[in-house]
Design a protein around this motif. Structure first.
Motif, PDB file in Angstrom:
ATOM      1  N   THR A   1       0.854  -1.191   0.000  1.00 55.66           N
ATOM      2  CA  THR A   1       0.000   0.000   0.000  1.00 55.66           C
ATOM      3  C   THR A   1       0.887   1.237   0.000  1.00 55.66           C
ATOM      4  OG1 THR A   1      -1.508  -1.286   1.403  1.00 55.66           O
ATOM      5  CG2 THR A   1      -2.035   1.029   1.078  1.00 55.66           C
TER       6      THR A   1
ATOM      7  N   HIS B   1       0.554   4.371  -0.619  1.00 56.67           N
ATOM      8  CA  HIS B   1       0.116   5.665  -0.090  1.00 56.67           C
ATOM      9  C   HIS B   1       0.295   5.759   1.425  1.00 56.67           C
ATOM     10  CE1 HIS B   1      -3.659   3.302   0.394  1.00 56.67           C
ATOM     11  NE2 HIS B   1      -3.814   4.042   1.463  1.00 56.67           N
TER      12      HIS B   1
ATOM     13  N   SER C   1       1.272  10.676   0.592  1.00 53.81           N
ATOM     14  CA  SER C   1      -0.010  11.045  -0.017  1.00 53.81           C
ATOM     15  C   SER C   1      -0.963  11.615   1.025  1.00 53.81           C
ATOM     16  CB  SER C   1      -0.651   9.817  -0.674  1.00 53.81           C
ATOM     17  OG  SER C   1       0.176   9.292  -1.687  1.00 53.81           O
TER      18      SER C   1
ATOM     19  N   ASP D   1      -6.748   7.095  -5.387  1.00 51.54           N
ATOM     20  CA  ASP D   1      -7.279   6.475  -6.592  1.00 51.54           C
ATOM     21  C   ASP D   1      -7.356   4.976  -6.342  1.00 51.54           C
ATOM     22  OD1 ASP D   1      -7.509   5.180  -9.101  1.00 51.54           O
ATOM     23  OD2 ASP D   1      -6.739   6.948 -10.124  1.00 51.54           O
TER      24      ASP D   1
ATOM     25  N   ALA E   1      -8.353   2.470  -8.180  1.00 49.01           N
ATOM     26  CA  ALA E   1      -7.811   1.642  -9.264  1.00 49.01           C
ATOM     27  C   ALA E   1      -6.295   1.580  -9.197  1.00 49.01           C
ATOM     28  CB  ALA E   1      -8.266   2.187 -10.615  1.00 49.01           C
ATOM     29  N   ALA E   2      -5.666   2.732  -8.922  1.00 45.68           N
ATOM     30  CA  ALA E   2      -4.207   2.764  -8.802  1.00 45.68           C
ATOM     31  C   ALA E   2      -3.745   1.973  -7.581  1.00 45.68           C
ATOM     32  CB  ALA E   2      -3.731   4.212  -8.707  1.00 45.68           C
ATOM     33  N   GLN E   3      -4.533   2.053  -6.499  1.00 43.13           N
ATOM     34  CA  GLN E   3      -4.197   1.307  -5.298  1.00 43.13           C
ATOM     35  C   GLN E   3      -4.243  -0.198  -5.559  1.00 43.13           C
ATOM     36  OE1 GLN E   3      -6.869   1.985  -2.040  1.00 43.13           O
ATOM     37  NE2 GLN E   3      -5.714   0.724  -0.607  1.00 43.13           N
ATOM     38  N   GLU E   4      -5.297  -0.648  -6.232  1.00 39.57           N
ATOM     39  CA  GLU E   4      -5.428  -2.069  -6.540  1.00 39.57           C
ATOM     40  C   GLU E   4      -4.321  -2.530  -7.485  1.00 39.57           C
ATOM     41  OE1 GLU E   4      -9.364  -2.373  -8.096  1.00 39.57           O
ATOM     42  OE2 GLU E   4     -10.299  -2.545  -6.098  1.00 39.57           O
ATOM     43  N   ARG E   5      -3.974  -1.700  -8.446  1.00 42.44           N
ATOM     44  CA  ARG E   5      -2.916  -2.040  -9.394  1.00 42.44           C
ATOM     45  C   ARG E   5      -1.572  -2.166  -8.677  1.00 42.44           C
ATOM     46  NH1 ARG E   5      -4.322   1.320 -12.696  1.00 42.44           N
ATOM     47  NH2 ARG E   5      -2.974   3.085 -12.137  1.00 42.44           N
ATOM     48  N   ALA E   6      -1.275  -1.220  -7.780  1.00 42.16           N
ATOM     49  CA  ALA E   6      -0.024  -1.275  -7.016  1.00 42.16           C
ATOM     50  C   ALA E   6       0.016  -2.510  -6.131  1.00 42.16           C
ATOM     51  CB  ALA E   6       0.132  -0.007  -6.176  1.00 42.16           C
ATOM     52  N   TRP E   7      -1.126  -2.846  -5.543  1.00 40.51           N
ATOM     53  CA  TRP E   7      -1.210  -4.038  -4.685  1.00 40.51           C
ATOM     54  C   TRP E   7      -0.842  -5.296  -5.477  1.00 40.51           C
ATOM     55  CZ3 TRP E   7      -2.621  -4.857   0.506  1.00 40.51           C
ATOM     56  CH2 TRP E   7      -2.859  -6.198   0.864  1.00 40.51           C
TER      57      TRP E   7
ATOM     58  N   GLU F   1       0.773  -5.549  -8.356  1.00 41.16           N
ATOM     59  CA  GLU F   1       2.150  -5.505  -8.846  1.00 41.16           C
ATOM     60  C   GLU F   1       3.136  -5.895  -7.759  1.00 41.16           C
ATOM     61  OE1 GLU F   1       2.556  -1.549 -10.285  1.00 41.16           O
ATOM     62  OE2 GLU F   1       1.520  -1.938 -12.204  1.00 41.16           O
TER      63      GLU F   1
END
Length: 304
Positions: A175, A177, A182, A187, A189-195, A197
């Protein structure tokens, strides 16, 4: 006249407002550890001198009597997680003193874990917060119990603090952020994508199906396997029709298998074909986890 109530799990941490009262005559209730008594500069007294009384037990008879007489009470502040610590201490005691708890293993508790999980789901679906709180406690008991059993393992053992530390490390790493400064809206979607990855980087899995609990009920397993494979690029036409529709009938066309067993057998066969296709594609130079639809089709049905 003052009563100082210390946290029984952290008796060495004295409330700041109590310090000025602890330089004179200090009395202690019997459960206060000797090591803690030596930390105070005052002289312990057993007579009712009316000085400061230090205790870790708010229900102690002497404490209750002083409160009844109107003495001032200074108590250690209650912190988030204090009751969790008390639960850990209690679990350790139950495991140590013998009896049923001392005989349990990870395997012997597995049935209880499954049962408690279903009961928690029932409480969630009912919307009853009283039941939800109770069932969460029962599930927490399983976490504490398994952690305490693992503590007794000679090699590779761990305790509940290791479990918590691992969780904190995982959440923090996945996570961004939490640590990137931050302050604005997140965001999702960005949080889920980072998770995803960072999870992929941690696991370095060889198959898109790695990490799926194969022991879960067949319908949930089927849904998870199809979702994982689809996310990994598997074309929809490669998903067998008999996994998309579950039929429950009274005939014996399934050879006596229950709908659950039949679906489980089929989804495990499907999962094996996925793994074989991934291995075959890798042997041909494809990058695991990044197969194109064409690569899936070319390697589908091939044995590694």
């Amino acid at each position: 006249m003052t009563v100082v109530l210390l946290d029984p799990t952290r008796p060495g941490q004295v409330p700041a407002e109590a310090v000025e009262f602890l330089s004179g005559v200090v009395e202690f209730t019997e459960e206060v550890p000797v090591g803690i008594r030596w930390l105070f500069a005052g002289t312990a007294r057993s007579d009712d001198s009316g000085g400061v009384l230090v205790s870790t037990d708010p229900r102690n008879r002497d404490v209750l009597e002083r409160i009844r007489r109107g003495h001032r009470v200074i108590a250690s502040p209650k912190l988030p997680g204090d009751d969790l610590i008390a639960a850990v201490v209690l679990m350790d005691r139950l495991r140590t003193i013998g009896g049923w708890e001392a005989q349990q293993t990870h395997a012997s508790l597995s049935g209880y874990l499954l049962e408690e999980t279903y009961e928690l789901l029932d409480a969630i679906h009912s919307g009853n917060l009283v039941d939800l709180k109770e069932e969460l406690g029962d599930l927490l008991l399983q976490v504490l119990f398994h952690s305490r059993i693992a503590q007794d393992t000679e090699r590779g053992g761990f305790d509940v603090d290791d479990v918590a530390a691992g969780l904190v490390a995982k959440l923090t790493h996945r996570t961004p952020h939490l640590t990137d400064g931050s302050t604005g809206p997140i965001d999702v979607a960005a949080q889920e994508r980072a998770w995803e990855e960072r999870k992929a980087a941690e696991k370095a899995r060889g198959s898109c199906l790695d990490g799926i609990a194969m022991a879960q009920p067949a319908l949930a397993l089927t849904q998870k396997v199809i979702a994982r494979a689809s996310k990994a690029g598997l074309p929809p036409e490669l998903v067998p029709e008999d996994l998309r529709t579950v039929q429950i009938g009274l005939d014996h066309s399934s050879g006596g298998e229950s709908a659950e067993d039949l679906l489980r057998r089929r989804v495990l066969e499907f999962a094996e074909r996925i793994r074989c296709a991934e291995v075959s594609a890798k042997d041909r130079g494809a990058v695991p986890g990044q197969l194109s639809a064409i690569e899936w089709i070319e390697n589908w049905g091939l044995r590694a």
